[in-house]
Scaffold this active site. Sequence first.
Site, PDB file in Angstrom:
ATOM      1  N   LYS A 238       0.862  -1.178   0.000  1.00 30.52           N
ATOM      2  CA  LYS A 238       0.000   0.000   0.000  1.00 30.52           C
ATOM      3  C   LYS A 238       0.900   1.230   0.000  1.00 30.52           C
ATOM      4  O   LYS A 238       1.532   1.554   1.007  1.00 30.52           O
ATOM      5  CB  LYS A 238      -0.918   0.009   1.218  1.00 30.52           C
ATOM      6  CG  LYS A 238      -1.928   1.135   1.161  1.00 30.52           C
ATOM      7  CD  LYS A 238      -2.955   1.001   2.268  1.00 30.52           C
ATOM      8  CE  LYS A 238      -4.082   1.994   2.114  1.00 30.52           C
ATOM      9  NZ  LYS A 238      -3.645   3.384   2.148  1.00 30.52           N
TER      10      LYS A 238
ATOM     11  N   CYS B 217      19.435  35.236  22.758  1.00 37.84           N
ATOM     12  CA  CYS B 217      20.012  34.151  21.967  1.00 37.84           C
ATOM     13  C   CYS B 217      20.901  33.298  22.872  1.00 37.84           C
ATOM     14  O   CYS B 217      21.787  33.820  23.543  1.00 37.84           O
ATOM     15  CB  CYS B 217      20.832  34.707  20.816  1.00 37.84           C
ATOM     16  SG  CYS B 217      21.768  33.427  19.971  1.00 37.84           S
TER      17      CYS B 217
ATOM     18  N   CYS C  21      24.772  33.908  21.675  1.00 36.60           N
ATOM     19  CA  CYS C  21      25.508  35.176  21.723  1.00 36.60           C
ATOM     20  C   CYS C  21      24.888  36.183  22.680  1.00 36.60           C
ATOM     21  O   CYS C  21      25.454  37.246  22.903  1.00 36.60           O
ATOM     22  CB  CYS C  21      25.615  35.776  20.322  1.00 36.60           C
ATOM     23  SG  CYS C  21      24.043  36.364  19.690  1.00 36.60           S
TER      24      CYS C  21
ATOM     25  N   CYS D  73      26.328  36.149  14.969  1.00 35.33           N
ATOM     26  CA  CYS D  73      26.144  35.137  16.009  1.00 35.33           C
ATOM     27  C   CYS D  73      26.824  33.834  15.588  1.00 35.33           C
ATOM     28  O   CYS D  73      26.603  33.348  14.482  1.00 35.33           O
ATOM     29  CB  CYS D  73      24.654  34.908  16.233  1.00 35.33           C
ATOM     30  SG  CYS D  73      24.324  33.501  17.306  1.00 35.33           S
TER      31      CYS D  73
ATOM     32  N   LYS E  38      -3.341  -2.184   7.544  1.00 34.46           N
ATOM     33  CA  LYS E  38      -2.487  -1.039   7.879  1.00 34.46           C
ATOM     34  C   LYS E  38      -1.417  -1.450   8.879  1.00 34.46           C
ATOM     35  O   LYS E  38      -1.721  -2.087   9.882  1.00 34.46           O
ATOM     36  CB  LYS E  38      -3.332   0.090   8.494  1.00 34.46           C
ATOM     37  CG  LYS E  38      -4.345   0.679   7.533  1.00 34.46           C
ATOM     38  CD  LYS E  38      -3.715   1.569   6.484  1.00 34.46           C
ATOM     39  CE  LYS E  38      -3.443   2.942   7.006  1.00 34.46           C
ATOM     40  NZ  LYS E  38      -4.477   3.916   6.753  1.00 34.46           N
TER      41      LYS E  38
ATOM     42  N   CYS F  69      17.331  35.446  16.330  1.00 38.47           N
ATOM     43  CA  CYS F  69      18.494  36.181  16.799  1.00 38.47           C
ATOM     44  C   CYS F  69      18.890  37.072  15.638  1.00 38.47           C
ATOM     45  O   CYS F  69      19.116  36.587  14.536  1.00 38.47           O
ATOM     46  CB  CYS F  69      19.634  35.216  17.125  1.00 38.47           C
ATOM     47  SG  CYS F  69      21.206  36.082  17.333  1.00 38.47           S
TER      48      CYS F  69
HETATM   49  S1  IVH Z   1      -6.461  -0.290  -4.930  1.00 44.22           S
HETATM   50  C1  IVH Z   1     -11.212   0.668  -4.953  1.00 44.22           C
HETATM   51  N1  IVH Z   1      -3.919  -0.699  -4.496  1.00 44.22           N
HETATM   52  O1  IVH Z   1      -4.910   3.505  -0.839  1.00 44.22           O
HETATM   53  C2  IVH Z   1      -9.928   1.144  -4.368  1.00 44.22           C
HETATM   54  N2  IVH Z   1      -4.906   1.260  -3.613  1.00 44.22           N
HETATM   55  O2  IVH Z   1      -6.828   3.743   1.323  1.00 44.22           O
HETATM   56  C3  IVH Z   1      -8.809   0.689  -5.195  1.00 44.22           C
HETATM   57  N3  IVH Z   1      -3.329   2.728  -2.442  1.00 44.22           N
HETATM   58  O3  IVH Z   1      -7.232   5.482  -2.529  1.00 44.22           O
HETATM   59  C4  IVH Z   1      -7.512   1.037  -4.594  1.00 44.22           C
HETATM   60  N4  IVH Z   1      -1.557   1.465  -2.738  1.00 44.22           N
HETATM   61  O4  IVH Z   1      -4.785   5.733  -3.204  1.00 44.22           O
HETATM   62  C5  IVH Z   1      -4.970   0.119  -4.293  1.00 44.22           C
HETATM   63  N5  IVH Z   1      -1.659  -1.170  -4.234  1.00 44.22           N
HETATM   64  C6  IVH Z   1      -2.709  -0.366  -4.026  1.00 44.22           C
HETATM   65  C7  IVH Z   1      -2.592   0.842  -3.329  1.00 44.22           C
HETATM   66  C8  IVH Z   1      -3.730   1.633  -3.129  1.00 44.22           C
HETATM   67  C9  IVH Z   1      -2.033   2.593  -2.228  1.00 44.22           C
HETATM   68  C10 IVH Z   1      -4.154   3.858  -1.958  1.00 44.22           C
HETATM   69  C11 IVH Z   1      -5.136   4.392  -2.968  1.00 44.22           C
HETATM   70  C12 IVH Z   1      -6.455   4.356  -2.273  1.00 44.22           C
HETATM   71  C13 IVH Z   1      -6.069   4.288  -0.832  1.00 44.22           C
HETATM   72  C14 IVH Z   1      -7.147   3.651  -0.017  1.00 44.22           C
END
Ligand code: IVH
Length: 706
Positions: free
Chosen positions: A121, A424, A427, A447, A329, A442
């Site tokens: 991601k 400062c 200085c 300085c 995440k 300063c």
């Molecule tokens: S697929 C229908 N693939 O993550 C949504 N998104 O939190 C399709 N993102 O808006 C998204 N890497 O900007 C997809 N490998 C990836 C991604 C990715 C980052 C972002 C993207 C999306 C956001 C969602």
Amino acid sequence: MSTKQTAEEPTKQVEALREEIRHHEHLYYVLDAPEITDAQYDALMNRLKKLEQDHPELVTPDSPTQRVGGKPREGFPKVAHSRPMLSLDNAYNDEELRAWEQRVRGALAASETVRYVCELKLDGLSMALQYGAGAHGSSQLERGLTRGNGTIGEDVTTNVRTIRSVPLSVAATKLKTAKMPQSFEVRGEVVLPQAAFVKMNEERVAAGMTAAANPRNAAAGTIRTLEPNIVAQRRLDFYAYLLLRDGEPLLAHHSESLKALDEAGFRVNKYWRVTKNIDEVLKFIADAEPMRETLGYEIDGVVIKVDSMAQQRRLGFTGKAPRWAIAYKFAARAGITRLEDVLFQVGRTGKLTPVAALAPVFIGGTTVTRATLHNADEIERLGVKIGDYVQVERGGDVIPKIVEVVEDKEHPRGHGKIVFPEKCPRCGTALVREEGEVDWRCVNASCPARLAEELRHFASRGVMNIEGLGEALVGQLLGHSLIEISAAAVDGDEETTAEAPTREALVHSIADIYELNKDDLLKLERIGEKSADSLLEQIERSKKAPLNRVLLGLGIRFVGERTAQLLASHFGSMDAIMEASAEELEAVNEVGPKVAEAIVEFFAAKRNRELVERLRKAGLTFTAEKKVTSSELEGLTFVLTGTLPNLTREEAKERIEAAGGKVSGSVSKKTSYVVAGEEAGSKLDKAQSLGVKVLDEAGLLEMLGR
Ligand code: IVH
């Protein structure tokens, strides 16, 4: 000689060159595997530019020369997406991921096999690229849209074109291999690599601007800049992750889309895998997380997508996200630790920055002991006291920052009030806070704390590039090593922690480094014969750095890399810049009243003029190279007529010649362009009757790349 043949020759040449350049761009920007040197690439590009200038009728929007096109209009037009750009639901732990998988399986028949594609991601901003039919069965980039509100995006095509990993066109042969139609849409992520982010922030800070908080914000800000040249310099990247046609998936499996995109020349992140079950997914995630530290760009999780489009269709969407995908995440790179002290640093412009001294805490692979507190307002906003436990976050190469004060049973509040010094810390000069500004400064130009920062800036890689003259040596040259003072000390509770000078300073001004000799250097700790020699060599070499670097090195507020370059090429010499009035400075493109005033103010100060004089005596470069540094206009002949709005005749001539062009007094068939201003007379008429192209000043400046 048949006219047909002469017309065909350049067409063929242009096409062959473009194909060759595209091939090398793909090797370089997408595959990271260049086969030719940068110089060889530039040579190809210059040949193409020249051909296109000789035959403007052959210029097409997908030519590699057109990455930096014209300026976008004011703001960006709003355009509806072919299908909404949705976000993703998140899973924060293994249980949530397994629960998602259960929902997926529950919605499909029990007998069905489900495969999942795992991808990184990427932490940037999403972008939709629309391609339409181009010449000879190819596809060409028609539009780049930001996500906007998901339904309607902003048309940022001009800026997207500058991203080197975005193909401006896809050849028919590639489309065939990838089994793609001429019209399609690619969605993906625009990211700013960490190195480019650090560089951008260095430049911003050097120019007196605030640093961007993280690469994502920087990328988002960059793509919405109304100045394509700036976008081009920033080195954004684009990673493709969805392939659509008329808003619908094109192929039967997502994994096939990724392969097709790769074959068509898009950059697809190479870390993706088809997995058969959730355990394999979890393995992918476990492997991906530690890569955060080494990838060179930011990722904040793993995206898991059901591979089969038929299954995706049946799973459908909830309100704002698909049911067929989820984002796992990673835990934020954050930790809780105790604020032990606040130190104050004096920067190059005299700005005082409070820095948190933290009890060491391990966050995302490194031990963090310092975090920025930005300024007095930020301390007040956080309501933080010394002794408090604080939540610290770290993202990429960003300096860690304190997000909030933690207050619970395990984390009792601290009591140490953070007192901003009135003087400062280095200085003793009274600090000043100008109206409307958040920072205390300063104002003592001599300085020593400022000098340390000035020196560090002057010697840094992007400026005079004096290798070896880093933080440690600067400290030694100035006779001390710590340029901070603790808040506790300011409060009067403790002795000052700012180290008293350990020895007499060798350097009192930037110019002093040009008077250092070997004996001086050998007196310093950890400096031997070899490093002394190499440092002196580096200092000597820096005298050859061009005028724009010297100008940048002076550390004038708001004068960053680009402004320094523009000033140097406009005025041609240090003297001309020093003597220029605010109005004359403002005549330079992109120099506004604030910048002009800062420059005038800088050169009005006696101390600065003295510095400049000493640098001149030391033999630094004070004139811009007149020799042809670029060959953009090579082989072209210009005729100037009438009065131009900004440039004098002489200036226009100089600029054209500096770019390799010729200026002639009379119009003939051989004239490439007539540059016409107000009250242009017979030369303009003649140009029109001969069919010679006519430019205005803006057109000329654009050709000059300004
Ligand atoms: S697929 C229908 N693939 O993550 C949504 N998104 O939190 C399709 N993102 O808006 C998204 N890497 O900007 C997809 N490998 C990836 C991604 C990715 C980052 C972002 C993207 C999306 C956001 C969602």
